[in-house]
Design a protein around this motif. Sequence first.
Motif, mmCIF file in Angstrom:
data_model
loop_
_atom_site.group_PDB
_atom_site.id
_atom_site.type_symbol
_atom_site.label_atom_id
_atom_site.label_comp_id
_atom_site.label_asym_id
_atom_site.label_seq_id
_atom_site.Cartn_x
_atom_site.Cartn_y
_atom_site.Cartn_z
ATOM 1 N N MET A 1 0.834 -1.207 0.000
ATOM 2 C CA MET A 1 0.000 0.000 0.000
ATOM 3 C C MET A 1 0.865 1.252 0.000
ATOM 4 O O MET A 1 0.538 2.255 -0.649
ATOM 5 N N THR A 2 1.986 1.221 0.709
ATOM 6 C CA THR A 2 2.909 2.359 0.721
ATOM 7 C C THR A 2 3.473 2.591 -0.678
ATOM 8 O O THR A 2 3.635 3.737 -1.117
ATOM 9 N N TYR A 3 3.749 1.527 -1.377
ATOM 10 C CA TYR A 3 4.275 1.610 -2.749
ATOM 11 C C TYR A 3 3.246 2.283 -3.668
ATOM 12 O O TYR A 3 3.591 3.176 -4.452
ATOM 13 N N TYR A 4 1.990 1.852 -3.570
ATOM 14 C CA TYR A 4 0.946 2.443 -4.409
ATOM 15 C C TYR A 4 0.760 3.932 -4.085
ATOM 16 O O TYR A 4 0.574 4.756 -4.986
ATOM 17 N N LEU A 5 0.801 4.259 -2.801
ATOM 18 C CA LEU A 5 0.687 5.666 -2.398
ATOM 19 C C LEU A 5 1.842 6.471 -2.974
ATOM 20 O O LEU A 5 1.651 7.600 -3.445
ATOM 21 N N ALA A 6 3.048 5.896 -2.954
ATOM 22 C CA ALA A 6 4.228 6.597 -3.475
ATOM 23 C C ALA A 6 4.064 6.925 -4.954
ATOM 24 O O ALA A 6 4.457 8.011 -5.408
ATOM 25 N N ILE A 7 3.483 5.998 -5.713
ATOM 26 C CA ILE A 7 3.247 6.261 -7.138
ATOM 27 C C ILE A 7 2.319 7.461 -7.297
ATOM 28 O O ILE A 7 2.574 8.373 -8.106
ATOM 29 N N ALA A 8 1.232 7.483 -6.512
ATOM 30 C CA ALA A 8 0.277 8.595 -6.592
ATOM 31 C C ALA A 8 0.936 9.919 -6.212
ATOM 32 O O ALA A 8 0.707 10.954 -6.859
ATOM 33 N N LEU B 1 10.340 -3.227 -7.988
ATOM 34 C CA LEU B 1 9.573 -3.799 -6.878
ATOM 35 C C LEU B 1 8.118 -4.148 -7.215
ATOM 36 O O LEU B 1 7.467 -4.840 -6.432
ATOM 37 N N TYR B 2 7.602 -3.677 -8.356
ATOM 38 C CA TYR B 2 6.178 -3.909 -8.646
ATOM 39 C C TYR B 2 5.865 -5.406 -8.697
ATOM 40 O O TYR B 2 4.769 -5.826 -8.311
ATOM 41 N N ASN B 3 6.822 -6.221 -9.155
ATOM 42 C CA ASN B 3 6.575 -7.664 -9.270
ATOM 43 C C ASN B 3 6.700 -8.397 -7.938
ATOM 44 O O ASN B 3 6.638 -9.630 -7.891
ATOM 45 N N LYS B 4 6.869 -7.659 -6.856
ATOM 46 C CA LYS B 4 6.951 -8.285 -5.530
ATOM 47 C C LYS B 4 5.569 -8.416 -4.881
ATOM 48 O O LYS B 4 5.438 -9.047 -3.827
ATOM 49 N N PHE B 5 4.547 -7.793 -5.506
ATOM 50 C CA PHE B 5 3.241 -7.707 -4.855
ATOM 51 C C PHE B 5 2.193 -8.548 -5.581
ATOM 52 O O PHE B 5 2.199 -8.647 -6.810
ATOM 53 N N LYS C 1 12.313 -15.889 -12.385
ATOM 54 C CA LYS C 1 13.716 -15.666 -12.029
ATOM 55 C C LYS C 1 13.844 -14.708 -10.860
ATOM 56 O O LYS C 1 14.766 -14.794 -10.070
ATOM 57 N N ASN C 2 12.930 -13.791 -10.755
ATOM 58 C CA ASN C 2 12.979 -12.805 -9.668
ATOM 59 C C ASN C 2 11.570 -12.310 -9.392
ATOM 60 O O ASN C 2 10.843 -11.946 -10.311
ATOM 61 N N GLY C 3 11.169 -12.292 -8.115
ATOM 62 C CA GLY C 3 9.837 -11.833 -7.768
ATOM 63 C C GLY C 3 8.795 -12.921 -7.941
ATOM 64 O O GLY C 3 9.097 -14.102 -8.131
ATOM 65 N N LEU C 4 7.528 -12.510 -7.871
ATOM 66 C CA LEU C 4 6.425 -13.447 -7.982
ATOM 67 C C LEU C 4 6.146 -13.768 -9.444
ATOM 68 O O LEU C 4 6.464 -12.983 -10.334
ATOM 69 N N SER C 5 5.510 -14.897 -9.684
ATOM 70 C CA SER C 5 5.073 -15.210 -11.036
ATOM 71 C C SER C 5 3.883 -14.318 -11.365
ATOM 72 O O SER C 5 3.126 -13.907 -10.481
ATOM 73 N N LYS C 6 3.701 -14.031 -12.649
ATOM 74 C CA LYS C 6 2.560 -13.196 -13.048
ATOM 75 C C LYS C 6 1.240 -13.872 -12.682
ATOM 76 O O LYS C 6 0.301 -13.211 -12.255
ATOM 77 N N GLU C 7 1.207 -15.167 -12.858
ATOM 78 C CA GLU C 7 -0.025 -15.893 -12.542
ATOM 79 C C GLU C 7 -0.408 -15.695 -11.075
ATOM 80 O O GLU C 7 -1.571 -15.490 -10.748
#
Length: 829
Positions: free
Chosen positions: A192-199, A403-407, A267-273
């Motif tokens: 949520m902090t990440y999304y707020l930072a984008i805004a 970091l977007y692919n971490k969520f 390879k890094n972060g979560l899978s898209k699925e």
Amino acid sequence: MNTWFKRNGTHLAIVAFFIIICFAYFSPVLSGKGPAQSDVLQAKAMQKEIMDYKEKDGKGPLWTNQMFGGMPAYQIWVQYPMNIASHGINFIKTVLPDPVDVVLLYLLGAYLLFCTLKVNPFLAAAGAIAFAFTSYNFIIIAAGHSNKALAIAFCAPILASVILSIRGRYWLGGSLFALFMALEIRANHIQMTYYLAIALLIFVGIELYHAIKEKRIAVIGKGLGYLAAGAVVALMVNAGTLWTTYEYGAESNRGKSNLTTDRAEEKNGLSKEYAYGWSQGVGESFTFLIPNLYGGATSIDELVKPESHLYKALAEVTGGDPTPAIQQLAGQLGMQQYWGEKPGTSGPYYFGAIICFLFVFGLLVVKSRIKWWILGTTILFMLLSFGRNFPLVSDIFFDYFPLYNKFRAVESILAIVGLMVPILAFLALRDTQEGKWEQKVLVKKLSIAAAITGGFALLVAIMPTALFSFTSATHPQILDALTQIMQNNRGMAQNIANALVSDRVDIARADALRSVLFIALAYGLLWALFTKKMNMQFVYVVLGILVLIDMWQVDRRYLNKDNFASKIDLQNHFQPRDVDTFILADKDPNFRVMDLTISTFSDASASQFHKTVGGYHAAKLKRYQELIDKQFSKSVNQDVLDMLNTKYIITQDRQTGSYKMSRNNTAAGNAWFVQKVEFAKDADEEMKAINSFDPKREAIVDQQYKGMIDLKRVGAGGPTAMIKLDSYHPDHLVYSYSSPNDVIAVFSEIYYDKGWNMYVDKVKKPYFRADYVLRAAQLEAGNHTVEFKFEPTSYYMGEKVSAAGSLLLIAFLGFAVYTEKRKGKVSAA
């Protein structure tokens, strides 16, 4: 003092009203009850060992063996005593009962924002209610997403702080930004902090562009400087939290993959699925206006009512009460109220019919550039929330944004949209009172906004199937399965499927008419205001009440008195079974249990009683997740169970439902000496090697650790060699051993080199990883003591930085108060 009360009387009255509505909504807390939140109950099970040692030692451990063989406690429960934000949040939770505390924070933070935007206090109160009572903000409370709720609560005051600083109130804006950002980060929901930072970055970018264009760069530059200073202070305050999270994140399932042979593995972060698992359906966005347009929650509450079409259709088939049949069809085929794109949902994102109407009105009348920030951010975030349903934008962010692919659960970005929409809605009403528009033009634009929102809702009420199908993507498969159940009677199956669709249509139609009613009432009030037939304050108060009634009614569907239970019942939620009691009687200080009667790797309930190989956590260690995927997903690898010292396995008899416990006699124990070492060239080979091996005789070691092993000096140990665990503490394990020659010892403890240190006779010694996830070491001959201590630098050094940051924050706030008082005296003079 009397002057101060007179000047702030309205604000105090509004705050008192906020407190009253919070306790009125959550009235069960007045009788000592608490929310029965599934995630909170799971969290209590996760925290069991931590809290037991906290009560015993006065300080919670930084590591726990209660789940997944062992993991850092950073993302479960850890004390940060040097972090002043921790004490601030604890104070709030001590003074106010849960969940009154969170909702009051929603209200107060949003009220501060609207007052900062110079909105009339009564209108600001209505805006605060609109944001606070957004359905998602209550749904996450019901689910027990406490950290996420806290993070959302601090979003509005953070935005208010940014606005103050950019407007020239540097010390006040900067210090408040430091305070609220420190609290935001400490809430520990980085997503949520990440999304707020984008805004915020979009907002600052727009302001900076206009400042350059209008040659005001010095003013805004100074404001941004204070905000940057505030950000540094907030980061320092949370140094311990951020450092440990960053360090652990790299080793968690959000981090880099160790395997290369599995193409499905990212390879890094979560899978898209996985990340896109909960993506908002494009059409589901209309639930902002009509809450149950897509059926509401994944539920059958409306379907089991005697007046429902499905109930009547199945009653003809069963010849009696069809409720069990409806429950069975819902469980097996997914025949439920909700028909959207998600695997399941606890409820829709509903922003309020009145608020959506005013948002459209705001697009027509607000002239300031904040409108374009709100509109642009809202559109972007909606596109991102669609995830797999509109990958064009989501994939760009997923593939290229840090970091977007971490969520996961990308739909949760709509929580920020839930703040954007009320801001524009109430800025519209603010601007109408500043003489920027003629009366006739205002009425015309108001009518256009009502026609767009109310007209769409009315169209759904009159001819819903012309706009929506009310069938899920799996509807054809459901129909085929129903046909088989009805012994190939396609007509009967079609009749049942049509009955379900009819129920969904009725649910949507009822809410569409409801939205039309609230829009009509709001339109009438504002028409009377613009044509000067009603007093402004009266209209604002009544409008606020209408907004509260609208949101309150919808929120009650998802969070009501049924969500509360007595505190005794909550404390005793997980009751030990006979098998649990038997295992708890074992005096061995450290062993593991595998409970196959639950979803072993996505349920923490067993952790209430035992150290388990399973559990539940969204960010478990990457290596352990890979172990689960390769060694437990298809079948249980007995050799891996043995090396994890799994002493007991719990099963359930399918026929009788009784629980059974079997003792695993081949469990390797807490530590053992191996006779040989097999080197693997990489993680893939290491994982393959443990598919079938004897963990008591051999150790599989990555070749990167070859330099730490002298095979020429290592022997089998002989019959007199022994090693045993003498004392157990989650952060401190003590072993004693005896061997006539150097040996390779393997410990049934999870390898994590970001804090675990090994000492032999009080002297720090190196150790390495074996069997993919365990610790191992070459030990010298003789009689010695081995200790493993969890001493993460990230935590202890982070705490020192936090202490310095906390002092700076206090000084920052103190000087801001002094500056504001001095300005007030100068202004009065």
